[in-house]
Structures are given as structure tokens and as C-alpha cells.
Design a protein around this motif. Structure first.
Motif, mmCIF file in Angstrom:
data_model
loop_
_atom_site.group_PDB
_atom_site.id
_atom_site.type_symbol
_atom_site.label_atom_id
_atom_site.label_comp_id
_atom_site.label_asym_id
_atom_site.label_seq_id
_atom_site.Cartn_x
_atom_site.Cartn_y
_atom_site.Cartn_z
ATOM 1 N N VAL A 202 0.750 9.332 0.851
ATOM 2 C CA VAL A 202 0.825 9.180 2.315
ATOM 3 C C VAL A 202 1.620 10.321 2.937
ATOM 4 N N ILE A 203 2.734 10.696 2.297
ATOM 5 C CA ILE A 203 3.563 11.780 2.852
ATOM 6 C C ILE A 203 2.775 13.085 2.863
ATOM 7 N N GLN A 204 2.126 13.382 1.733
ATOM 8 C CA GLN A 204 1.379 14.630 1.634
ATOM 9 C C GLN A 204 0.255 14.681 2.669
ATOM 10 N N CYS A 205 -0.434 13.542 2.865
ATOM 11 C CA CYS A 205 -1.526 13.507 3.853
ATOM 12 C C CYS A 205 -0.979 13.677 5.269
ATOM 13 N N ILE A 225 -7.161 11.212 8.499
ATOM 14 C CA ILE A 225 -5.847 11.026 7.850
ATOM 15 C C ILE A 225 -5.179 9.741 8.318
ATOM 16 N N THR A 226 -5.363 9.376 9.560
ATOM 17 C CA THR A 226 -4.753 8.105 9.999
ATOM 18 C C THR A 226 -5.459 6.911 9.358
ATOM 19 N N ASP A 227 -6.690 7.122 8.843
ATOM 20 C CA ASP A 227 -7.322 6.057 8.042
ATOM 21 C C ASP A 227 -6.447 5.742 6.818
ATOM 22 N N ILE A 228 -5.898 6.819 6.187
ATOM 23 C CA ILE A 228 -5.033 6.634 5.015
ATOM 24 C C ILE A 228 -3.737 5.943 5.421
ATOM 25 N N LEU A 229 -3.181 6.357 6.565
ATOM 26 C CA LEU A 229 -1.949 5.714 7.053
ATOM 27 C C LEU A 229 -2.192 4.229 7.336
ATOM 28 N N ASP A 230 -3.357 3.926 7.879
ATOM 29 C CA ASP A 230 -3.693 2.514 8.165
ATOM 30 C C ASP A 230 -3.777 1.717 6.870
ATOM 31 N N THR A 231 -4.379 2.359 5.822
ATOM 32 C CA THR A 231 -4.464 1.681 4.525
ATOM 33 C C THR A 231 -3.065 1.365 3.994
ATOM 34 N N PHE A 232 -2.174 2.347 4.113
ATOM 35 C CA PHE A 232 -0.789 2.160 3.657
ATOM 36 C C PHE A 232 -0.110 1.045 4.463
ATOM 37 N N GLY A 233 -0.347 1.056 5.766
ATOM 38 C CA GLY A 233 0.234 0.013 6.623
ATOM 39 C C GLY A 233 -0.266 -1.371 6.245
ATOM 40 N N GLU A 234 -1.569 -1.458 5.887
ATOM 41 C CA GLU A 234 -2.136 -2.748 5.481
ATOM 42 C C GLU A 234 -1.503 -3.228 4.176
ATOM 43 N N CYS A 235 -1.273 -2.267 3.241
ATOM 44 C CA CYS A 235 -0.669 -2.652 1.959
ATOM 45 C C CYS A 235 0.708 -3.279 2.162
ATOM 46 N N ARG A 236 1.465 -2.778 3.129
ATOM 47 C CA ARG A 236 2.834 -3.240 3.324
ATOM 48 C C ARG A 236 2.927 -4.453 4.248
ATOM 49 N N GLU A 266 10.664 16.645 6.348
ATOM 50 C CA GLU A 266 9.884 17.137 7.495
ATOM 51 C C GLU A 266 9.694 16.039 8.524
ATOM 52 N N LEU A 267 9.774 16.451 9.788
ATOM 53 C CA LEU A 267 9.716 15.484 10.896
ATOM 54 C C LEU A 267 8.380 14.732 10.927
ATOM 55 N N LEU A 268 7.254 15.470 10.834
ATOM 56 C CA LEU A 268 5.941 14.842 11.075
ATOM 57 C C LEU A 268 5.613 13.739 10.050
ATOM 58 N N PRO A 269 5.733 14.009 8.728
ATOM 59 C CA PRO A 269 5.446 12.905 7.798
ATOM 60 C C PRO A 269 6.437 11.749 7.951
ATOM 61 N N ARG A 270 7.703 12.072 8.238
ATOM 62 C CA ARG A 270 8.694 11.010 8.416
ATOM 63 C C ARG A 270 8.297 10.095 9.570
ATOM 64 N N LEU A 271 7.845 10.716 10.646
ATOM 65 C CA LEU A 271 7.447 9.965 11.848
ATOM 66 C C LEU A 271 6.209 9.107 11.580
ATOM 67 N N TYR A 272 5.173 9.719 10.983
ATOM 68 C CA TYR A 272 3.906 9.005 10.767
ATOM 69 C C TYR A 272 4.067 7.850 9.779
ATOM 70 N N VAL A 273 4.822 8.099 8.670
ATOM 71 C CA VAL A 273 4.941 7.052 7.650
ATOM 72 C C VAL A 273 5.731 5.873 8.205
ATOM 73 N N GLU A 274 6.785 6.152 8.977
ATOM 74 C CA GLU A 274 7.554 5.041 9.553
ATOM 75 C C GLU A 274 6.711 4.281 10.581
ATOM 76 N N ALA A 275 5.920 5.020 11.343
ATOM 77 C CA ALA A 275 5.045 4.358 12.333
ATOM 78 C C ALA A 275 4.027 3.466 11.626
ATOM 79 N N ALA A 276 3.513 3.940 10.440
ATOM 80 C CA ALA A 276 2.489 3.179 9.717
ATOM 81 C C ALA A 276 3.003 1.810 9.292
ATOM 82 N N ILE A 277 4.332 1.736 8.955
ATOM 83 C CA ILE A 277 4.863 0.431 8.508
ATOM 84 C C ILE A 277 5.800 -0.157 9.573
#
Length: 940
Positions: A202-205, A225-236, A266-277
Motif C-alpha cells: 500500500v505504501i509503495q502504491c 491506485i485508490t482501488d488498492i487503498l480501498d482494498t486495504f481499507g476493507e481489510c482493516r 514521505e508525506l503522500l503515502p502517510r496521508l493516503y494510508v491513514e485516510a484509507a483506514i
């Protein structure tokens, strides 16, 4: 007894009026309050109802024992489902109801357009032919075993420097496939409890979203890429709703996740991953999401690229609407922060990037549309009017940024936009044409005005302002996509004059270089919109440019589809028959287009549906009392639609109807002129019928047209039809196709012959031919026809002919045609005529008996019994049983039919009762002797 066939007497005399009187049902007075079959039955539930007092007697049945139970009530088990719902809603406590309402207010309703609905559109719109690259989180050598050796903390540090590989020169499809592979890897990693590996993916994406090297593809990359973030969000996300329901260990684990994410450099992955969960914050404390959303919104301000920042805000709004749609403040702040980023677009950094990638500013600005549209949709959803007004004012202060204005018009409620349409037009005028084309802005405004109406006084001004801009658009593709939207506004509020002007403008733009060939979809949409608002076809076809507009559809399949859509609306909305020449000429042109599209390859279903539409038109054509004009129309239609058989059949029916209408108007007293006219109608049918390929259509229409000709006293024409029918009969094949399956034609043929026989009663004999020449001709054809092997059809026809001959021998016939002398008048009970009938009867009975003997020899006893019983019934009903031989034959037939026990006992009993009832009539006493000799035999 033996079945001899000599010396039978004639048919019995019939008094039809007396018999009819006897057949009338007995009427009895019914006392009010007595049982009546239509009277409602009261059924009371016999089960103990919930809440009834113990020992209460109120639940006992109150319905009378004689009343039959209502089958529907019994199916419901005493409980009506609607009553159940009503009771359930009434029993709910007010508190529960209030909580439910609050929850509904918080939730996003079906009127909110989901992200999944927009996803496909973005992927289709933002494409590239440039080569793409992707950094994959794993090298081929990395394995799950080696990962387990390191501690989780060490691995997290390694997330950004870890083993990776860059894949270069990927096509757009390769890129999408690689992303899908990563998505699957993520699911597998999570399922196999490799949580850190999942996080690594998820971070790399998420990092990929900072890459704008192929900027035209960025919106599609965001979707993938947000499809992958959504998948991660669903898992959690399979978590309890309240932190109180969670033990400390689980909270600790959850907190650990957030600490891991917080340590992403890095700011962008930190922001997106936290938003996903984001939803997991609710797991820790009640105000978790409420505190996190504003923090994430502020973090986005640290993203330097305005395009990347806009999409990050869009993702945050997406997650926010999913998990906390009631927290509108953070969503609103996203919007106002977004306004600030527009100043960056004209900055040096963005401009240099565009020069390097050779992307023009207008194209670059459209890349923002999906993100801004989504953010605005989230904010505007069920937003109070003051907030929308404030947002609109803030847009004005930005110097009317066209891109933003476009998104505002698309995202705000149509009613809000329509009420301020004039303000929006002023804002559109002030926009810079170079940045964002004005026709796109008018397109967005037009979409809102198609759903909601602006003030009446402003409508003409709005239309003029819009078309001033639209008509100047040079590109045919851009022009038609905008014009198509505004056609609806024009049709909705204006008359044929304005719509005609619009059509003329479209023809002017789309005809040069055959531009219409690339715009059939939009042009069809224009037609559909016009047909939605104009149901008066005299108005529609009086638009001078309507038919020239149809001429632009030059691809056959599209042309037919358009004609079909016009016909469907015509059939649905044209209530009154019409003779309007404008409508008739236009509709003939449209129907001819459909008809001419039929060729050898056209499917039967397609032919049938086109024929039905043309028939619908033909039925709506009426020239009133001008019958000659109606016949001329049918002559023209026959020539125009000669390849569609169902249409020709309809035209024959129409002309026959015309004959009968003429007869009705003249009350059966034809003048020389109307007599000539009905003969012309008969001639039309006589000429048209042979062109039909279906033999049963030809037969039935010959008979029907003969009956119509007879009714109009056209005896020679009727005679020609009857002869034609007899001559067609030998051609009837043994089997015919019915709905794609081969079936024996025998039953159809028998039905037709019985109808023919019934008609022949009223047909007078031709003076130049012998007695009963048509009956003999028909029976000779039946004799010569090649019936199926082991078939009794021929003998069944002979049995059917006997009642006809009996009816012909009466002094007064059971029915006749006014002003047509049938054989009762011509022969009037002449002994020679009766003798001919009797001879023919004897011949037929002889043939039937011979067949029965053959069946007996071949031991076909079931068929023999059925035919014997049929002949028995005919002789009892129509024969003169005072003749001893005939009476004896009747008894013999009864015995033969019962001999092998195949007769239905109930029918036999009923038949006997009927004969006994007949024997009680004064002129039928001789039946008493016969009935005594008829015994019911038990089956052996």
C-alpha cells in the motif's frame, strides 16, 4: 347389430325458434339476504391473537360453517402482510423512530452518485499512448521466509529503502494489469497474515501518486491506485462500532498500526494510508474521526503539486463521505483550501512541467475536473442554500475560474443553478476563453436546466445567450455534444419555431465533410428529446427541418433505428385516427425506410417487429367517409410494403372493414356507386391474397373476403373466393411450422373446413352449376386430399357435413344474410332438392360406416368407438329417427361405441338424460322407443 347403409330417411324438421325458447335458462327470484356467489365471505381468524387475555373468547370463529373459506385468507395464515407492517411500525417506540431518522440524515442516500459510477468514465476519458513506469515493492528474489527473520520494526524502517524494482516502458493496459496484480497480492498477503507485506504494498502504491511524469494519465492512475487503498481499507474495517466493545489488547494493536503509519517518512503515502483506514479511529475513541479529519485536511497543504493535492483532497472527501458524512466542516475546508491552490496553476513550476510534457493549459485544466467535481458533489450534497451561495461568491472572487465554475454547475443542485441561471451566464461570459472553452460551461449549465426550470421571464434570454456561443463552436464534435444538451431546454420551454431553428443550425454544422457520420449517437439523442416533448405529429412534421434532419442518418442500421423510435412514439401517442396529408406523407416515408431495410438476411423477429410498427400506422389512417381515398391509400401501401406479409394481411383486413363500413353507412341498400365500390374492395383482396406465402393466411382470408362479399350482395365475387379456397386446399402441406416447431396441419385444416361448411349454408347455388356444387366440390377435394396415414380426418369432415345438409333441408334456415337469397328461397323445400340432399347424406354415412368396418378389421377399437359416438350424436340431433332403419342404426352405433369400454361414462349418462328430456317434447315422442334400447355398458 349390423351396420347396413340402405334406405335412410331424411333429416328431421326443425323449429328453431321453439328450440331456442326451450334452451333459455330458467330464472328464479332471489330473496335479498340469500346466499349469492359474488357475496363477500367474512373469514375471522381462529387462532389466538397476540395480546389477547388468557381465556378470552374473542378469538373463536364467527364465520358461519356453511360459508366456504377464502383461499387467499387461508394462504396468509390469518395474517395480512400489510397489517403486519402497520402493526410493526405502530409498535415501535418513538425513541427508536427518532434514532432511525437521525441515522438516515447522517447516511448518504441513493440520490448521491457513487464513486463506482464515475470510476469507469474517468478511466475511459483520461488515456495515454505514452510509456509508463511503475516501481514494484518486491524484487523476484524476496520471499516470505526471509521477511519473517527480521523483526517487524526493522522491516518497517526498510519499507522505503527495501528491495524494489522499476518496470519501464509499460503501456496503459500493462500498467493497469500490474496494478491489478498488486491488488491481488495485497489480498493474499492479508489473508495469509502477512500484514506488514500488505502495508508495504500500500505504501509503495501510494508513492506512485506523486509521479506526474505522464500527466494526462494522472486521473486514471488515481482511480487504479485508490482501488488498492480501498482494498486495504476493507481489510482493516471489520470492526465493532464502539470503542467500548473492544478489549485493551485489540486497541493496542490498532494503535500500533497508526504508529507504524505515522513513521512513514514521505508525506503522500502517510496521508493516503491513514485516510484509507480512517474508520479505525472509531475503534480507539469516540471523537477519533472528528479529530483526524481536520489534521489530514491540513496535511494536504504540504503537497507542492496542485494536481496531486486536488486528488488527495478528493480521496479524503471520498473516505469522509463514507465514514462520517455528517462532519461537513472538514469537507468544506477542503474546498476552500482547494481554491487557494488555483493560484499555483499559473506559477513557474507548473508552467515548466507543461512545457516539458508538451501539454496545453486547457488540456491540463480538464485533468482537475474529476477531483473538483467529486469534492464539490460531497460538499453540495444536502447542503443548506446559504453555504452554496457562499461557495458561489468565493468562486466569483477567484476571477471566475472557468474550471471551478464548470464543476460548481455540475455538482450543485439543478434547482439552485436554474434559479440563478442568469448569474451563471454572466460568470461564464467573464471567463477567459483560452483556459477552458465556454461551450463546455454552457454544456454544464444546459444539463442543470434540463432537470430544473429557470424563471419564465429569463428563459428566452438564456436560450439566446447559449446559442450565441454554441453556434460559434468550430469543431463539429464539440458543437454537437453541447447542442444536444440544449435541445432539451428548447423543446421543454419553446415552440416548434425555435426547435426548427435549432435543427437548422445542427444541419448547417454537421453536414459539411459528412461530420454527422461521427455523431450518430448525439443526433439520435436529439431525436429522442424532440419526441419526448412533441407528441402532436402534425406539429412535428410541420417543422421544415425535421425530415432533412432525418436524412443525416445515412447508415442503414441507425436510420432504421431512428425510424423505429419515431414509429413507437406515434403508435403510443396518436390516439385519434388521422388523414392529415403532412403526417401521412412523412409516416409513409418513415415506414418505407423501415420496409426497404428488409432483405434476405433480415431475421424473422426483426421483420415481425417492423411489420407491427407499420401495421400500427396503417390502423391509425382514416379518411372518414371518403372511402375511395381510403382504398387508394391501401393500394399505395400495398405497393410500398410488398415484402412484409403481415402488412399485406392487415391491408386486406382494412379493405374488408371498409366494405363492411360502406354496408353499415348504406344500411345494406347499396346504390350503383357503393355497389361498384364494394366490388372494387373485393377485387383488391382477390388480387392481393395470392401474393401471400402462408397457405393458411390465404385460406382464411379467401373465406373471410367471401363472407364480406356475400354480406355486400356481391355473389359472383363471393363465388370466386370460395372456388379459390377450394382450389388452394390440395396445396396444404401435411405439416406446418408453428413458432419454429413443425406441427401437423390437420387440426388447422379441420377448423378451416368446419368454418367453410358453416358459411356454405347461406351460399345460393350458381344457376349454371348443379345442385350443391360448392358442397360437392369441397367434399371431392377432401376425398382426394392426401391425409396422414392412420388419420380419421376425412371421416370427421364427412360427419361435420351431415349437420350442414340437415340444416339445408329445412324450410327456414337457422341464419341467412339480408338481401341475399339462399337455397331456402331458391328451392323452397323442393322434393328434388331434398332428394339430392338425402342421397348425399346416404353417400356420406355409407363412407363413414365403411371406415368404421375397416377400423374394426384392423382392431383400432378406440378410434372406432370415438367415431361411432360422434356419428351417433349427429344422427340423434339431426336425423329423423321415426325412420326405423335410421333408428336401428343409431342404436347400433351406440352399442359399437360402448362395446370396448372406451366411452366416458359421464358423457354417456348426460347424453342419455338429454335424449330422455327431448323425448318429452310433443313432437319427439318417438325418441322414447329409441332411448329404451340404449343401455350403459360396464367396462369389460
Amino acid at each position: 347389430g349390423s351396420l347396413s347403409n340402405t334406405g335412410w330417411g331424411r333429416s328431421r324438421w326443425r323449429k328453431y325458434d321453439v328450440e331456442l325458447q326451450r334452451c333459455h335458462a330458467e330464472s328464479l327470484p332471489v330473496e335479498f339476504g340469500d346466499y349469492h356467489p359474488l357475496k363477500p365471505i367474512m373469514v375471522t381468524d381462529t387462532k389466538t391473537r397476540r395480546g389477547a387475555r388468557k381465556g378470552s373468547t374473542s378469538s373463536s370463529s364467527s364465520s358461519s360453517s356453511s360459508a366456504a373459506p377464502d383461499p387467499l385468507s387461508s394462504m396468509l395464515d390469518g395474517t395480512d402482510p400489510l397489517s403486519m407492517f402497520a402493526a410493526a411500525s405502530a409498535s415501535e417506540t418513538p425513541d427508536l423512530g427518532r434514532k432511525r431518522k437521525e441515522k438516515e440524515d447522517d447516511a448518504v442516500g441513493p440520490d448521491f452518485e457513487s464513486w463506482s459510477a464515475k470510476r469507469g468514465e474517468i478511466l475511459a476519458r483520461f488515456t495515454t499512448t505514452e510509456k509508463l513506469s511503475i516501481v514494484s515493492p518486491f524484487s523476484p528474489g524476496s520471499s516470505a521466509v526471509s521477511e519473517k527473520v527480521r523483526t517487524r520494526l526493522e522491516e518497517l524502517d526498510d519499507l522505503e529503502e527495501g528491495s524494489q524494482r522499476e518496470l519501464l516502458n509499460l503501456s496503459q493496459q500493462d500498467y493497469a494489469n500490474r496494478i491489478e496484480e498488486l491488488n491481488q497480492s495485497l489480498k493474499e498477503a492479508w489473508a495469509s497474515d502477512q500484514k506488514v507485506k500488505a502495508l508495504k504494498i500500500v505504501i509503495q502504491c501510494s508513492k506512485l501518486l506523486s509521479d506526474t511524469s505522464v500527466i494526462q494519465f494522472y486521473p486514471s492512475k488515481f482511480v487504479l491506485i485508490t482501488d488498492i487503498l480501498d482494498t486495504f481499507g476493507e481489510c482493516r474495517r471489520s470492526l465493532p462500532d464502539s470503542p467500548h466493545n473492544v478489549n485493551d489488547t485489540a486497541k493496542e494493536t490498532c494503535l500500533n498500526w497508526f504508529y507504524k503509519i505515522a513513521s512513514i517518512r514521505e508525506l503522500l503515502p502517510r496521508l493516503y494510508v491513514e485516510a484509507a483506514i480512517l474508520k479505525c479511529n472509531r475503534f480507539l475513541n469516540k471523537s477519533g474521526i472528528q479529530d483526524t479529519l481536520p489534521r489530514l485536511t491540513s496535511m494536504i497543504r504540504g503537497i507542492g503539486d496542485p494536481l496531486v493535492a486536488a486528488y488527495a483532497r478528493a480521496y479524503l472527501c471520498r473516505v469522509g463521505m463514507e465514514v462520517a458524512p455528517h462532519l461537513k466542516d472538514s469537507l468544506n475546508r477542503n474546498f476552500f483550501d482547494l481554491l487557494g491552490t488555483f493560484r499555483q496553476i499559473s506559477g513557474e513550476s507548473v508552467q515548466n512541467q507543461l512545457v516539458m510534457q508538451r501539454v496545453e493549459v486547457p488540456e491540463y485544466l480538464t485533468l482537475y475536473s474529476p477531483a473538483i467535481n467529486w469534492i464539490l458533489q460531497c460538499i453540495a450534497y444536502r447542503a443548506p442554500e446559504p453555504l452554496l451561495t457562499e461557495m458561489m461568491e468565493r468562486c466569483k472572487t477567484l476571477g471566475n475560474n472557468a474550471l471551478l465554475l464548470n464543476s460548481v454547475m455540475r455538482a450543485f443542485r439543478p434547482e439552485f443553478v436554474a434559479a440563478r441561471a442568469t448569474d451563471f451566464i454572466c460568470m461564464i461570459k467573464d471567463c477567459d476563453e483560452a483556459g477552458f472553452p465556454k461551450h463546455l460551461l454552457f454544456g454544464s449549465l444546459g444539463r442543470s436546466l434540463a432537470c430544473a426550470d429557470p424563471p419564465e421571464s429569463e428563459r428566452l434570454t438564456i436560450l439566446n445567450e447559449a446559442w450565441k456561443v454554441i453556434t460559434k463552436v468550430r469543431s463539429p464534435r464539440d458543437y454537437i455534444s453541447c447542442a444536444e444538451i440544449w435541445v432539451e431546454f428548447t423543446c421543454r420551454h419553446f415552440t416548434k419555431r425555435e426547435v426548427n431553428t435549432v435543427l437548422a443550425d445542427i444541419i448547417k454544422h454537421m453536414t459539411p465533410d459528412r461530420a454527422f457520420e461521427d455523431a450518430y449517437t448525439q443526433l439520435q439523442s436529439v431525436i429522442r428529446k424532440i419526441l419526448t416533448y412533441f407528441h402532436d405529429f402534425s406539429v412535428l412534421f410541420s417543422m421544415e427541418r425535421f425530415l432533412p434532419f432525418l436524412d443525416m442518418f445515412q447508415k442503414d442500421s441507425v436510420r432504421v433505428e431512428v425510424c423505429r423510435s419515431i414509429m413507437e412514439v406515434f403508435i403510443k401517442h396518436q390516439v385519434e385516427p388521422t388523414r392529415d396529408p403532412v403526417i401521412l406523407n412523412a409516416m409513409l416515408h418513415i415506414c418505407k425506410t423501415m420496409h426497404d431495410s428488409v432483405n434476405a438476411l433480415t431475421l424473422e423477429d426483426e421483420k415481425r417487429s417492423l411489420a407491427l410498427l407499420i401495421i400500427g400506422f396503417i390502423r391509425m389512417v382514416s379518411f372518414g367517409r371518403d372511402f375511395e381515398q381510403q382504398l387508394s391509400f391501401c393500394v399505395e401501401a400495398r405497393a410500398t410494403f410488398c415484402n412484409l406479409e403481415p402488412v399485406l394481411v392487415q391491408l386486406i383486413h382494412t379493405v374488408n372493414q371498409l366494405s363492411m363500413e360502406t354496408r353499415r353507412v348504406m344500411r345494406g341498400n347499396h346504390s350503383r356507386k357503393t355497389a361498384a365500390f364494394v366490388r372494387a374492395c373485393a377485387a383488391y383482396s382477390f388480387i392481393t391474397i395470392p401474393s401471400l406465402s402462408s397457405i393458411f393466411s390465404r385460406l382464411s382470408l379467401c373465406l373471410l373476403s367471401a363472407q364480406v362479399a356475400l354480406a355486400n350482395q356481391c355473389l359472383s365475387q363471393a363465388d370466386a373466393f370460395f372456388k379459390a379456397a377450394v382450389s388452394i386446399l390440395p396445396e396444404v402441406p401435411r405439416s406446418i411450422s408453428v413458432e419454429g416447431k413443425l406441427r401437423s396441419s390437420e387440426s388447422f385444416l379441420l377448423d378451416f373446413i368446419n368454418n367453410f361448411l358453416a358459411t356454405l349454408l347461406v351460399v345460393p347455388d350458381h344457376p349454371e352449376h348443379g345442385v350443391l356444387y360448392l358442397v360437392r366440390g369441397l367434399l371431392n377435394m377432401v376425398q382426394d386430399y392426401t391425409w396422414e396415414d392412420n388419420s380419421d380426418a376425412k371421416v370427421r369432415v364427412y360427419i361435420s357435413a351431415l349437420p350442414l345438409l340437415a340444416a339445408m333441408s329445412q324450410e327456414t334456415y337457422i341464419y341467412s344474410i339480408p338481401k341475399v337469397d339462399s337455397n331456402e328461397t331458391l328451392y323452397g323445400g323442393d322434393p328434388k332438392f331434398l332428394s339430392e340432399i338425402n342421397k348425399l347424406c346416404e353417400t356420406l354415412i355409407g363412407q363413414i360406416l365403411d371406415h368404421l368396418k375397416v377400423l374394426g378389421r384392423d382392431e383400432n377399437t378406440r378410434r372406432q368407438g370415438a367415431l361411432a359416438f360422434s356419428l351417433f350424436g349427429v344422427l340423434v340431433s339431426h336425423g329423423d329417427l321415426r325412420n326405423n332403419k335410421l333408428s336401428q342404426l343409431t342404436v347400433n352405433l351406440w352399442n359399437l361405441s360402448h362395446k370396448h369400454g372406451y366411452c366416458d361414462t359421464r358423457i354417456s349418462v348426460r347424453t342419455l338424460e338429454h335424449i330422455k328430456h327431448q323425448a318429452q317434447q310433443p313432437d319427439m315422442a318417438h325418441l322414447t322407443d329409441t332411448v329404451q334400447r340404449l343401455a350403459l355398458q360396464t367396462r369389460t
